[in-house]
Design a protein around this motif. Structure first.
Motif, short mmCIF file in Angstrom:
data_model
loop_
_atom_site.label_atom_id
_atom_site.label_comp_id
_atom_site.label_asym_id
_atom_site.label_seq_id
_atom_site.Cartn_x
_atom_site.Cartn_y
_atom_site.Cartn_z
N VAL A 66 0.83 -1.20 0.00
CA VAL A 66 0.00 0.00 0.00
C VAL A 66 0.86 1.25 0.00
CG1 VAL A 66 -1.69 1.32 1.34
CG2 VAL A 66 -1.94 -1.15 1.11
N ALA A 67 1.95 1.23 0.75
CA ALA A 67 2.78 2.42 0.89
C ALA A 67 3.66 2.68 -0.31
CB ALA A 67 3.65 2.30 2.15
N LEU A 68 4.08 1.63 -1.02
CA LEU A 68 5.00 1.79 -2.14
C LEU A 68 4.25 1.61 -3.46
CD1 LEU A 68 8.06 -0.21 -0.75
CD2 LEU A 68 7.66 2.25 -0.68
N PRO A 69 4.73 2.27 -4.52
CA PRO A 69 4.03 2.18 -5.81
C PRO A 69 4.09 0.78 -6.41
CG PRO A 69 6.12 3.35 -6.05
CD PRO A 69 5.90 3.15 -4.59
N GLN A 70 2.97 0.37 -6.99
CA GLN A 70 2.87 -0.93 -7.65
C GLN A 70 2.53 -0.69 -9.12
OE1 GLN A 70 4.24 -3.02 -5.46
NE2 GLN A 70 2.55 -4.48 -5.23
N ASN A 71 3.44 -0.06 -9.84
CA ASN A 71 3.19 0.33 -11.23
C ASN A 71 4.07 -0.42 -12.22
OD1 ASN A 71 5.56 1.51 -10.45
ND2 ASN A 71 5.12 3.53 -11.32
N TRP A 80 7.11 -2.17 -6.43
CA TRP A 80 8.04 -1.86 -5.37
C TRP A 80 7.64 -2.50 -4.03
CZ3 TRP A 80 12.74 -0.15 -6.07
CH2 TRP A 80 13.04 0.53 -7.26
N GLY A 81 6.37 -2.62 -3.77
CA GLY A 81 5.95 -3.24 -2.52
C GLY A 81 6.36 -4.70 -2.44
N THR A 82 6.07 -5.44 -3.50
CA THR A 82 6.43 -6.86 -3.54
C THR A 82 7.94 -7.05 -3.57
OG1 THR A 82 4.39 -7.31 -4.75
CG2 THR A 82 6.10 -9.00 -4.81
N PHE A 83 8.63 -6.22 -4.34
CA PHE A 83 10.07 -6.33 -4.44
C PHE A 83 10.73 -6.08 -3.08
CE2 PHE A 83 14.22 -4.32 -5.20
CZ PHE A 83 14.84 -5.31 -5.97
N THR A 84 10.30 -5.04 -2.38
CA THR A 84 10.89 -4.73 -1.07
C THR A 84 10.61 -5.84 -0.06
OG1 THR A 84 10.59 -2.37 -1.51
CG2 THR A 84 10.98 -3.02 0.77
N ALA A 85 9.41 -6.38 -0.08
CA ALA A 85 9.06 -7.45 0.85
C ALA A 85 9.92 -8.68 0.62
CB ALA A 85 7.58 -7.79 0.72
N ASN A 86 10.09 -9.06 -0.63
CA ASN A 86 10.90 -10.25 -0.94
C ASN A 86 12.37 -10.04 -0.58
OD1 ASN A 86 8.83 -11.89 -1.88
ND2 ASN A 86 8.99 -11.11 -3.97
N MET A 87 12.88 -8.85 -0.79
CA MET A 87 14.29 -8.59 -0.48
C MET A 87 14.52 -8.59 1.03
SD MET A 87 15.57 -8.50 -3.44
CE MET A 87 14.25 -9.64 -3.87
N LEU A 88 13.60 -8.01 1.78
CA LEU A 88 13.72 -8.04 3.24
C LEU A 88 13.67 -9.47 3.77
CD1 LEU A 88 11.52 -5.01 4.39
CD2 LEU A 88 14.00 -5.25 4.60
N ALA A 175 10.17 -4.22 -18.91
CA ALA A 175 9.99 -4.14 -17.46
C ALA A 175 9.94 -5.53 -16.83
CB ALA A 175 8.70 -3.37 -17.16
N PHE A 176 9.35 -6.48 -17.53
CA PHE A 176 9.29 -7.85 -17.02
C PHE A 176 10.69 -8.44 -16.84
CE2 PHE A 176 9.55 -12.34 -18.29
CZ PHE A 176 8.86 -12.93 -17.23
N VAL A 177 11.54 -8.26 -17.84
CA VAL A 177 12.90 -8.80 -17.76
C VAL A 177 13.67 -8.13 -16.62
CG1 VAL A 177 15.09 -9.03 -19.00
CG2 VAL A 177 12.94 -9.38 -20.21
N ILE A 178 13.54 -6.81 -16.52
CA ILE A 178 14.27 -6.10 -15.47
C ILE A 178 13.76 -6.53 -14.09
CG2 ILE A 178 14.73 -3.83 -14.48
CD1 ILE A 178 14.56 -2.67 -17.30
N TYR A 179 12.45 -6.65 -13.95
CA TYR A 179 11.85 -7.00 -12.66
C TYR A 179 12.30 -8.39 -12.20
CZ TYR A 179 8.14 -7.72 -9.19
OH TYR A 179 7.44 -7.97 -8.05
N VAL A 180 12.24 -9.36 -13.09
CA VAL A 180 12.63 -10.72 -12.73
C VAL A 180 14.13 -10.80 -12.43
CG1 VAL A 180 12.79 -13.09 -13.57
CG2 VAL A 180 10.72 -11.75 -13.99
N ALA A 181 14.94 -10.15 -13.29
CA ALA A 181 16.39 -10.21 -13.09
C ALA A 181 16.80 -9.55 -11.77
CB ALA A 181 17.10 -9.53 -14.26
N LEU A 182 16.25 -8.39 -11.49
CA LEU A 182 16.60 -7.72 -10.25
C LEU A 182 16.14 -8.51 -9.04
CD1 LEU A 182 15.90 -3.92 -10.97
CD2 LEU A 182 18.10 -5.05 -10.65
N THR A 183 14.98 -9.13 -9.11
CA THR A 183 14.48 -9.90 -7.97
C THR A 183 15.42 -11.04 -7.62
OG1 THR A 183 12.18 -9.33 -8.46
CG2 THR A 183 12.57 -11.29 -7.12
#
Length: 260
Positions: A66-71, A80-88, A175-183
């Protein structure tokens, strides 16, 4: 009469020591049965730890979404919300596992409950693979829809549909490639960092517990072990004295018989 008494003394002198004294095992205290091994499946505290940790982790992930953008599929790159949660979760879970691996001073029950509460519970509720997969498929679907809408054939002419006044956007397939690779890449790096941090903290904690533990181990050593060693030595000495006594008594009896 004197010969019979001497013969009786000789037979008593040469009698085996085991016959003269009861065996030590006759009065030995039976050893206590070993305690049953700890089974986490029968520990209700483990289930409670997983439930509480998962509850907190799920709420934290929702707050991040909710707090971070999901775009990630609306011109952005990441959810960003899902990415931050998984990294933490990757960092914390690795740190907890490494720390508990070095926590030799912790009991099995305490270690199991801590691992389940912070690892399986908190990090399991905080991280999400299903949402990550759904977001990735959404990006691919948006990319396909954009490709279908961008190339429309009207009289053999390709028309590119654009949105006037829109800011710079990233194609959904990129964006899909970048998102998966960064995750995956950042997740592995953070897990490695968490493992290093947990190992360092565990080593420092183990060094702090090693001194008191070793002293308490010596101080708390059961006195029975020391007394048992002394009694064994005393028993061995008594056995050696007993083994020598027949010869001495035999020689004294023989000398007495010769005098008589």
């Amino acid at each position: 009469m004197a010969d019979s008494e001497a013969l009786h003394k000789d037979s008593a002198a040469y009698a085996p020591a085991d016959a003269a004294q009861p065996a030590a095992d006759d009065h030995a205290v039976p050893a206590s049965e070993p305690a049953p091994a700890y089974n986490p499946l029968t520990d209700w505290g483990v289930y409670a730890a997983v439930f509480c940790g998962g509850f907190v982790g799920t709420l934290l992930r929702y707050a991040l979404s909710v707090a971070l953008p999901q775009n990630g599929s609306a011109g952005g790159v990441l959810y960003w919300g899902t990415f931050t949660a998984n990294m933490l979760a990757a960092f914390v879970y690795a740190a907890v596992a490494a720390y508990l691996g070095a926590a030799s001073w912790m009991g099995a029950r305490r270690k199991e409950r801590t691992n389940r509460a912070l690892g399986m519970g908190l990090c399991g509720g905080l991280s999400t693979m299903s949402t990550f997969a759904l977001e990735g498929f959404t990006q691919l679907r948006v990319a396909q829809d954009a490709a279908d809408a961008a190339s429309q054939s009207v009289g053999g002419t390709s028309i590119v549909v654009t949105t006037a006044g829109a800011g710079p956007t990233v194609p959904a397939n990129v964006a899909f490639v970048i998102y998966v690779a960064l995750t995956y890449v950042v997740g592995v790096l953070l897990a490695y960092a968490g493992s290093a941090v947990g190992t360092s903290l565990g080593a420092k904690a183990a060094a702090g517990h090693s001194g008191p533990d070793s002293a308490s181990t010596v101080a708390d050593a059961p006195s029975g072990s020391v007394s048992a060693g002394v009694s064994v030595d005393a028993g061995n000495a008594a056995d050696s004295d007993t083994s020598e006594s027949p010869d001495a008594s035999a020689s004294s009896d023989a000398s007495e018989s010769e005098v008589k």
